[in-house]
Design a protein around this motif. Structure first.
Motif, PDB file in Angstrom:
ATOM      1  N   VAL A 218      11.307   7.158  -3.463  1.00  0.00           N
ATOM      2  CA  VAL A 218      12.340   6.479  -4.240  1.00  0.00           C
ATOM      3  C   VAL A 218      12.888   5.287  -3.470  1.00  0.00           C
ATOM      4  O   VAL A 218      13.104   4.213  -4.021  1.00  0.00           O
ATOM      5  CB  VAL A 218      13.444   7.500  -4.590  1.00  0.00           C
ATOM      6  N   TRP A 219      13.042   5.463  -2.193  1.00  0.00           N
ATOM      7  CA  TRP A 219      13.527   4.353  -1.369  1.00  0.00           C
ATOM      8  C   TRP A 219      12.542   3.189  -1.447  1.00  0.00           C
ATOM      9  O   TRP A 219      12.921   2.031  -1.639  1.00  0.00           O
ATOM     10  CB  TRP A 219      13.696   4.819   0.068  1.00  0.00           C
ATOM     11  N   CYS A 220      11.255   3.514  -1.297  1.00  0.00           N
ATOM     12  CA  CYS A 220      10.235   2.471  -1.316  1.00  0.00           C
ATOM     13  C   CYS A 220      10.174   1.766  -2.659  1.00  0.00           C
ATOM     14  O   CYS A 220      10.043   0.547  -2.725  1.00  0.00           O
ATOM     15  CB  CYS A 220       8.868   3.078  -1.026  1.00  0.00           C
ATOM     16  N   ILE A 221      10.251   2.538  -3.712  1.00  0.00           N
ATOM     17  CA  ILE A 221      10.157   1.925  -5.033  1.00  0.00           C
ATOM     18  C   ILE A 221      11.327   0.972  -5.241  1.00  0.00           C
ATOM     19  O   ILE A 221      11.190  -0.128  -5.768  1.00  0.00           O
ATOM     20  CB  ILE A 221      10.101   3.000  -6.134  1.00  0.00           C
ATOM     21  N   GLY A 222      12.500   1.401  -4.774  1.00  0.00           N
ATOM     22  CA  GLY A 222      13.665   0.525  -4.888  1.00  0.00           C
ATOM     23  C   GLY A 222      13.476  -0.747  -4.095  1.00  0.00           C
ATOM     24  O   GLY A 222      13.787  -1.843  -4.560  1.00  0.00           O
ATOM     25  N   GLU A 223      12.952  -0.608  -2.901  1.00  0.00           N
ATOM     26  CA  GLU A 223      12.833  -1.778  -2.038  1.00  0.00           C
ATOM     27  C   GLU A 223      11.668  -2.677  -2.459  1.00  0.00           C
ATOM     28  O   GLU A 223      11.792  -3.887  -2.506  1.00  0.00           O
ATOM     29  CB  GLU A 223      12.624  -1.331  -0.587  1.00  0.00           C
ATOM     30  N   TYR A 224      10.529  -2.040  -2.679  1.00  0.00           N
ATOM     31  CA  TYR A 224       9.312  -2.828  -2.880  1.00  0.00           C
ATOM     32  C   TYR A 224       8.758  -2.677  -4.291  1.00  0.00           C
ATOM     33  O   TYR A 224       7.546  -2.633  -4.500  1.00  0.00           O
ATOM     34  CB  TYR A 224       8.247  -2.414  -1.850  1.00  0.00           C
ATOM     35  N   GLY A 225       9.666  -2.543  -5.245  1.00  0.00           N
ATOM     36  CA  GLY A 225       9.240  -2.290  -6.617  1.00  0.00           C
ATOM     37  C   GLY A 225       8.245  -3.309  -7.135  1.00  0.00           C
ATOM     38  O   GLY A 225       7.250  -2.950  -7.769  1.00  0.00           O
ATOM     39  N   GLU A 226       8.471  -4.588  -6.825  1.00  0.00           N
ATOM     40  CA  GLU A 226       7.589  -5.600  -7.403  1.00  0.00           C
ATOM     41  C   GLU A 226       6.175  -5.508  -6.844  1.00  0.00           C
ATOM     42  O   GLU A 226       5.205  -5.825  -7.514  1.00  0.00           O
ATOM     43  CB  GLU A 226       8.172  -7.000  -7.192  1.00  0.00           C
ATOM     44  N   MET A 227       6.042  -4.986  -5.606  1.00  0.00           N
ATOM     45  CA  MET A 227       4.709  -4.813  -5.047  1.00  0.00           C
ATOM     46  C   MET A 227       3.956  -3.720  -5.792  1.00  0.00           C
ATOM     47  O   MET A 227       2.729  -3.745  -5.888  1.00  0.00           O
ATOM     48  CB  MET A 227       4.797  -4.425  -3.581  1.00  0.00           C
TER      49      MET A 227
ATOM     50  N   TYR B 100       0.833  -1.200   0.000  1.00  0.00           N
ATOM     51  CA  TYR B 100       0.000   0.000   0.000  1.00  0.00           C
ATOM     52  C   TYR B 100       0.868   1.250   0.000  1.00  0.00           C
ATOM     53  O   TYR B 100       0.623   2.196  -0.762  1.00  0.00           O
ATOM     54  CB  TYR B 100      -0.903  -0.015   1.225  1.00  0.00           C
ATOM     55  N   SER B 101       1.933   1.235   0.831  1.00  0.00           N
ATOM     56  CA  SER B 101       2.798   2.404   0.951  1.00  0.00           C
ATOM     57  C   SER B 101       3.428   2.756  -0.379  1.00  0.00           C
ATOM     58  O   SER B 101       3.400   3.904  -0.811  1.00  0.00           O
ATOM     59  CB  SER B 101       3.917   2.141   1.956  1.00  0.00           C
ATOM     60  N   VAL B 102       3.988   1.730  -1.018  1.00  0.00           N
ATOM     61  CA  VAL B 102       4.729   2.041  -2.237  1.00  0.00           C
ATOM     62  C   VAL B 102       3.779   2.556  -3.317  1.00  0.00           C
ATOM     63  O   VAL B 102       4.107   3.468  -4.064  1.00  0.00           O
ATOM     64  CB  VAL B 102       5.572   0.840  -2.701  1.00  0.00           C
ATOM     65  N   ARG B 103       2.578   2.009  -3.342  1.00  0.00           N
ATOM     66  CA  ARG B 103       1.625   2.489  -4.359  1.00  0.00           C
ATOM     67  C   ARG B 103       1.174   3.916  -4.061  1.00  0.00           C
ATOM     68  O   ARG B 103       1.124   4.762  -4.954  1.00  0.00           O
ATOM     69  CB  ARG B 103       0.436   1.542  -4.446  1.00  0.00           C
ATOM     70  N   SER B 104       0.919   4.193  -2.774  1.00  0.00           N
ATOM     71  CA  SER B 104       0.512   5.552  -2.432  1.00  0.00           C
ATOM     72  C   SER B 104       1.618   6.541  -2.762  1.00  0.00           C
ATOM     73  O   SER B 104       1.375   7.622  -3.297  1.00  0.00           O
ATOM     74  CB  SER B 104       0.210   5.672  -0.942  1.00  0.00           C
ATOM     75  N   LEU B 105       2.835   6.159  -2.414  1.00  0.00           N
ATOM     76  CA  LEU B 105       3.949   7.074  -2.650  1.00  0.00           C
ATOM     77  C   LEU B 105       4.159   7.286  -4.141  1.00  0.00           C
ATOM     78  O   LEU B 105       4.485   8.384  -4.582  1.00  0.00           O
ATOM     79  CB  LEU B 105       5.215   6.524  -1.998  1.00  0.00           C
ATOM     80  N   TYR B 106       3.975   6.210  -4.896  1.00  0.00           N
ATOM     81  CA  TYR B 106       4.127   6.337  -6.350  1.00  0.00           C
ATOM     82  C   TYR B 106       3.140   7.355  -6.882  1.00  0.00           C
ATOM     83  O   TYR B 106       3.479   8.252  -7.653  1.00  0.00           O
ATOM     84  CB  TYR B 106       3.916   4.975  -6.998  1.00  0.00           C
ATOM     85  N   LYS B 107       1.898   7.227  -6.406  1.00  0.00           N
ATOM     86  CA  LYS B 107       0.874   8.166  -6.869  1.00  0.00           C
ATOM     87  C   LYS B 107       1.221   9.586  -6.449  1.00  0.00           C
ATOM     88  O   LYS B 107       1.100  10.528  -7.230  1.00  0.00           O
ATOM     89  CB  LYS B 107      -0.503   7.763  -6.315  1.00  0.00           C
ATOM     90  N   ALA B 108       1.671   9.718  -5.193  1.00  0.00           N
ATOM     91  CA  ALA B 108       2.000  11.055  -4.679  1.00  0.00           C
ATOM     92  C   ALA B 108       3.145  11.667  -5.470  1.00  0.00           C
ATOM     93  O   ALA B 108       3.151  12.858  -5.777  1.00  0.00           O
ATOM     94  CB  ALA B 108       2.364  10.983  -3.204  1.00  0.00           C
ATOM     95  N   LEU B 109       4.098  10.823  -5.821  1.00  0.00           N
ATOM     96  CA  LEU B 109       5.281  11.314  -6.518  1.00  0.00           C
ATOM     97  C   LEU B 109       4.921  11.882  -7.887  1.00  0.00           C
ATOM     98  O   LEU B 109       5.536  12.815  -8.379  1.00  0.00           O
ATOM     99  CB  LEU B 109       6.288  10.166  -6.654  1.00  0.00           C
ATOM    100  N   GLN B 110       3.896  11.286  -8.499  1.00  0.00           N
ATOM    101  CA  GLN B 110       3.455  11.773  -9.809  1.00  0.00           C
ATOM    102  C   GLN B 110       2.987  13.224  -9.709  1.00  0.00           C
ATOM    103  O   GLN B 110       3.192  14.017 -10.609  1.00  0.00           O
ATOM    104  CB  GLN B 110       2.274  10.931 -10.318  1.00  0.00           C
TER     105      GLN B 110
END
Lengths: 233, 857
Positions: free
Chosen positions: B474-483, B451-461
């Motif tokens: 960026v940290w989250c995407i690196g760590e949990y990219g596949e999620m 959930y975190s990585v998806r929310s952050l991805y959206k926020a980053l946009q």
């Protein structure tokens, strides 16, 4: 207690300063060296959106008995203040006591930019600055954080009323050309940063008595010189 | 030239240069007059000097003139001389001492106005020495006939007591007798003097409690009941200044004294209920009265009255009144939190006020009002306001919101949501430790990572310009990219999003290339890309290109990373996946302890890269000490040449390996395949730039750059990991293997063994490898090993491999110590140890002394 009294004009010119507690050189450099200090300066440099208005030059000669009416005022351009602040010499101490003009500049930046309906208190370096505007002049007093701000407002008004009575409808020019008299009056109201006299009449009486002493001395001097002049004729 | 003419000519100046010229000319003329000893125009020159001083020009040369004027006989000269003295000098000037004598004479002068001038000057600028010298004169003047002299003398005493508190007792008697006067000026001064005396000395406080309360009560009654007195009237109230000062003194006296408090209860009630509140003067009195009521041991009825007055203030339209109301409510919280809670909505409105002074006060007050019941609604309001608030105010607001959210973060999902919103709205104002904590929390909440990585991805946009948001995302995407890509761990309320692998890379690339990104952010982006290259093999080629673009970066940090990462992607496919495994779960408890302990300074000084590799969060064991930052960054090491590595402390490679391979080691259950791969990694990393790589051959003729890695082979079963494999295969003859392994400590629950090794040529230094084994059937958590040594020994403790000891000897934790015996050969090693840990959440402590060290250490 009141730490200092400051009168600044709308354009950022200092008209009167009175310090009751000294600012040490160390305090000043420490402050300016910190991040907070930098922030203050940054803030000072950045002039916020101003809504305040300035008095018309003709208005300057009117009295201060009442708060300024909004008529006959013009809006000062933001750049004018910025210019005025820049013109104040930075890094120059206010005399040998090490009181930096930065303090004044910083405060001008904070106070002159405040809107008309906002409250008259500004928190600054752990102190509170209480200010009140009369026509083109801002009267500021810096007090400890636990002092009664509302009372300080009354003290400012007390001072202004006494000035008004003394000069008869005081204006900024009176204070420029007779700045020493303004100091004399202030000294009859405050000592050591505390209030001395709550009666306007009494202050006026004391000042008048001292003025007449000075006049008497002058007359005496001139009469003596007349006698000498006549004797040597 | 009259001083007025000078002012006129200065005012006529069009430019600053012109003004300077006029001032210079005037100063020159004044200097000339001074050196000629001109008498007639001395006071005129002084007036000019004061004006020049006000403009900010130096006027030192006029100081002596002040003294001369003061020493003159006439009143006019003295008047201007004292004014100059107060303006041009302050208490720190040496010159001031010279005036002491003149002051003494003037204090004894027959003319009351000259005495007044001297008292005024003394009161405004006297130094401690002068205060001591002239205290007796001033004390005598307190009994003067003239009320104006008395009041000045009383205020002068205030200054003296501030400078020299010891003198307070001298003035007690006179101060009390002044309270019997009729003259308001004298009364005000005397009341202020009493207040100051109470602050300066306890003895004075006791004395005044006994002797002046009655007088005060009378004064307050007189002024509050008096009919119209034109001389003192302000807006229909007789002398509000005296009112306020008497109330203030009453507060000082009655604070913490029940009898006094009871004595003044009635009069306070009278003032609080009778004073009119439609004018500023009346409000000032009410304000002071409320403050007094809150500070003393007032009756509950009186307190209710005070709170009601504040409620009235808060709803006043005048900003000044609202400001003081907020100020007072802060103090009222301690007294009656419930009553203050009632005004919560109004206070929240004040946070959104146009006036910065009011906003600040209100925010601080609101912060104190937050509790479990209202935290969600209040936070929502504050975060909503964050969107539209002033730039200047955002910093304060963000800090407070973060602090509230962390304080009440039982619900992790809520915490994450709030933090994400704050990051997207005001990410530039979020402090480093706040987002570090956020990362720690996310790494612990495995079910919310997706959930975190998806929310952050959206926020980053949407909010790509908020620095902290970019870093966390960026940290989250690196760590949990596949999620992110596969929508793993969907929460019920979540909308599924479609993100392709290249989208994820896109967004990181964008962040890397954003013009305003700083070094830390870019470095984190690079790490993130490297990790993504292993998560999403198809994008590897593209990532390689992006990373390679930074090879020529002028910032060393980025250049180095870029070069290192490129070679990892390019040449070490076989190890990449294990090298770029997800970060181990960060130790939450430890992080928060550390964060609380460390000052702001250390937080900001943590190496930026450390944030990326999660290093500051990882200190599972050992004494509190700064993290071995350079070692944590494994890739720093990889590019180091051998000599550099040797110069690092003996335990360094160990650390480095722990970090590198922390994947398996930290939870102390090394993966089965670890030995072979790890050796590979070690060799690969160290061989970059030195020798061609020989993948997959652990028994190569690899020569470890650091001698420290040569350890006795059969030390501990659990450390078989990689070092042992290495050293045994390298089969280096080890002279130090002579030291036997000892059992340093053994109890029913715990066993500790020590193994030793020494570097040749350094007999004083010993590297100890401690291994802890749990002998019980329950797991130990929060295991901490501490050691103390005599003064002649220096001890350095490295972090332990884990803070959790598995049950029944099922694997153990290791920790390395390095000891330097400064009296090697004379005294043997000795050590006291202490182990603390938790069994089922219960704290345990064990201690022991080790004296069975092998000889020769």
């Amino acid at each position: 207690m009141i730490n200092f009294v400051l009168l600044i004009s709308r354009q950022g010119k200092v008209r009167l300063t009175k310090w009751y507690s000294p600012y040490t050189q160390k305090e000043r450099t420490k402050r300016l060296g910190t991040k907070e200090g930098e922030k203050d300066i940054y803030r000072m440099a950045r002039i916020r959106e101003r809504k305040t208005r300035d008095i018309n030059p003709n208005q300057m000669y009117q009295g201060w008995g009442r708060p300024t009416p909004d008529a006959f005022v013009r809006r000062i351009q933001e750049t004018e203040i910025e210019e005025a602040l820049k013109r104040m010499k930075s890094g120059k101490a206010m005399g040998p006591d090490g009181i930096p003009i930065e303090v004044i500049r910083e405060l001008s930046g904070l106070i002159l930019t405040r809107g008309p309906k906002l409250c008259n208190f500004v928190e600054w370096r752990g102190y509170k600055v209480v200010y009140r505007r009369y026509a083109s002049l801002y009267f500021c007093m810096c007090v400890d954080a636990d002092d009664n701000e509302l009372e300080i407002l009354e003290i400012i008004h007390h001072f202004v009323e006494i000035l008004d009575r003394y000069f008869g409808s005081v204006c900024e020019l009176d204070l420029i050309f007779n700045f020493h008299k303004a100091y004399y009056i202030l000294d009859e109201i405050l000592i050591a940063g505390e209030l001395q006299e709550s009666s306007k009449k009494n202050v006026a009486r004391l000042i008048a008595a001292q003025d007449s002493l000075v006049e008497a001395a002058k007359e005496e001097a001139s009469s003596i010189s007349n006698i000498i002049a006549q004797a040597t004729k | 030239m009259l001083h007025r003419d000078m002012i006129r000519s200065i005012r006529a100046c069009k430019t600053a240069a012109e003004e300077r010229a006029v001032v210079r000319r005037e100063c020159a003329a004044i200097r000339a007059a001074i050196s000629e000893g001109d008498q007639d125009y001395r006071h005129r020159n002084m007036a000019k000097l004061m004006f020049i001083h006000m403009l900010g020009y130096p006027t030192h040369f006029g100081q002596m003139e002040c003294l001369k004027l003061i020493a003159a006989a006439g009143f006019p000269e003295k008047r201007i001389g004292y004014l100059g003295l107060m303006l041009l000098l302050d208490e720190r000037q040496e010159v001031l001492m010279l005036v002491t004598n003149s002051l003494k004479q003037d204090l004894n002068h027959s003319n009351q106005f000259i005495v007044g001038l001297a008292l005024c000057a003394l009161g405004n600028i006297c130094s401690a020495e002068m205060a001591r010298d002239l205290a007796s004169e001033v004390e005598r003047l307190l009994q003067n006939r003239d009320p104006n002299t008395k009041k000045k003398a009383a205020l002068c005493c205030i200054r003296i007591v501030r400078k020299v508190p010891d003198l307070a007792e001298n003035f007690m008697g006179s101060a009390v007798s002044l309270l019997k006067e009729k003259h308001h000026g004298v009364l005000i001064s005397a009341v202020q003097l009493c207040t100051e005396l109470c602050k300066a000395s306890n003895e004075a406080l006791e004395y005044l409690r006994k002797n002046c309360l009655e007088g005060l009560l009378r004064i307050l009654k007189d002024v509050s009941n008096s009919s119209y007195a034109p001389e003192y009237d302000i807006a229909g109230i007789t002398d509000p200044f005296l009112h306020i000062r008497v109330l203030k003194l009453m507060r000082t006296l009655a604070q913490g004294d029940a009898d006094c408090s009871e004595y003044i209860n009635d009069i306070l009630a009278q003032v609080a209920s009778k004073t009119e509140s439609n004018k500023n003067a009346g409000n000032a009195i009410l304000y002071e009265c409320v403050e007094t009521i809150m500070s003393i041991e007032a009756t509950s009825g009186l307190r209710v009255l005070a709170i009601n007055i504040l409620g009235r203030f808060l709803s006043n339209r005048d900003n000044n009144i609202r400001y003081v109301a907020l100020n007072m409510l802060m103090k009222a919280i301690a007294m009656d939190a419930q009553a203050v809670q009632r005004h919560r909505v109004t206070i929240l409105e004040c946070v959104k006020d146009a006036d910065v002074s009011i906003r600040k006060r209100a925010l601080e007050l609101l912060y104190l009002l937050v509790n479990d019941a209202n935290v969600k609604s209040l936070t929502k309001e504050l975060v909503d306001y964050l969107e539209v608030s002033d730039q200047d105010f955002k910093e304060d607001l963000t800090a407070k919101i973060c602090s509230i959210v962390e304080k009440f973060s039982q619900d992790k999902l809520w915490y994450l949501d709030q933090m994400f919103r704050v990051l997207s709205l005001a990410g530039n104002y979020v402090k480093d430790d706040v987002w570090h904590a956020l990362i720690v929390l996310m790494s612990n909440a495995s079910e919310l990572q997706g959930y975190s990585v998806r929310s952050l991805y959206k926020a980053l946009q949407v909010c790509g310009e908020q620095e902290s948001l970019v870093r966390v995302a960026v940290w989250c995407i690196g760590e949990y990219g596949e999620m992110l890509v596969n929508n793993i761990n969907m929460l019920d309320m979540e909308e599924p999003i479609t993100v392709t692998e290249s989208d994820a890379v896109d967004v990181v690339e964008l962040s890397l290339k954003r013009y305003s990104a700083d070094v830390t952010t870019r470095a984190m982006c690079l790490v993130s890309l490297l990790k993504l290259s292993s998560r999403f093999p198809p994008t590897s080629e593209r990532i390689k290109e992006i990373v390679a673009q930074n090879k020529g970066n002028t910032v060393l940090e980025l250049q180095q990373r870029s070069i290192e990462f490129s070679s990892i992607i390019q040449r070490h496919q076989s190890i990449k996946s294990s090298l770029l495994e997800r970060m181990p779960v960060l130790d939450e408890a430890n992080y928060f302890v550390k964060r609380a302990a460390s000052t702001q300074a250390t937080i900001s000084s943590v190496k930026p890269t450390a944030g990326a590799s999660g290093d500051p969060l990882k200190l599972p064991n050992g004494l509190a000490k700064p993290p071995p930052a350079p070692l944590a960054d494994l890739l720093d090491l990889s590019s180091d040449d051998a000599p550099v590595t040797t110069s690092t402390p003996a335990a360094a490679p160990n650390d480095f390996l722990q970090d590198l391979l922390g994947i398996g080691l930290v939870d102390s259950s090394p993966a089965g395949g670890a030995p072979s791969t790890s050796t590979d990694i070690l060799m690969d990393l160290l061989s970059i730039g030195s020798s061609p790589v020989q993948n997959g051959s652990p028994t190569s003729n690899f020569n470890p750059p650091s001698k420290a890695e040569t350890k006795p082979a059969p030390v501990m079963p659990q450390v078989v990991d990689l070092l042992d494999g290495l050293s045994s295969s390298a089969s280096l003859p080890d002279e130090n293997a002579a030291y036997p392994i000892i059992t340093a400590f053994q109890s029913a629950t715990l066993k500790i063994t020590f193994s030793f090794k020494k570097q040749p040529g350094k007999p004083q230094e010993t590297a100890i490898n401690a291994s802890f084994t749990n002998l019980t059937t329950t797991t130990f958590t929060d295991f901490i090993f501490q050691a103390a040594v005599p003064k002649f020994i220096q001890l350095h403790l490295d972090p332990a491999s884990s803070s959790t000891l598995p049950a029944s000897g099922n694997g153990s934790v290791t920790q390395s110590l390095s000891v330097t015996n400064n009296q090697h050969g004379q005294k043997p090693l000795a050590m006291r140890i202490r182990m603390s840990y938790k069994v089922n959440g219960e704290d345990r402590l064990e201690q022991g002394q080790i004296s069975n060290f092998p000889a020769g250490l």
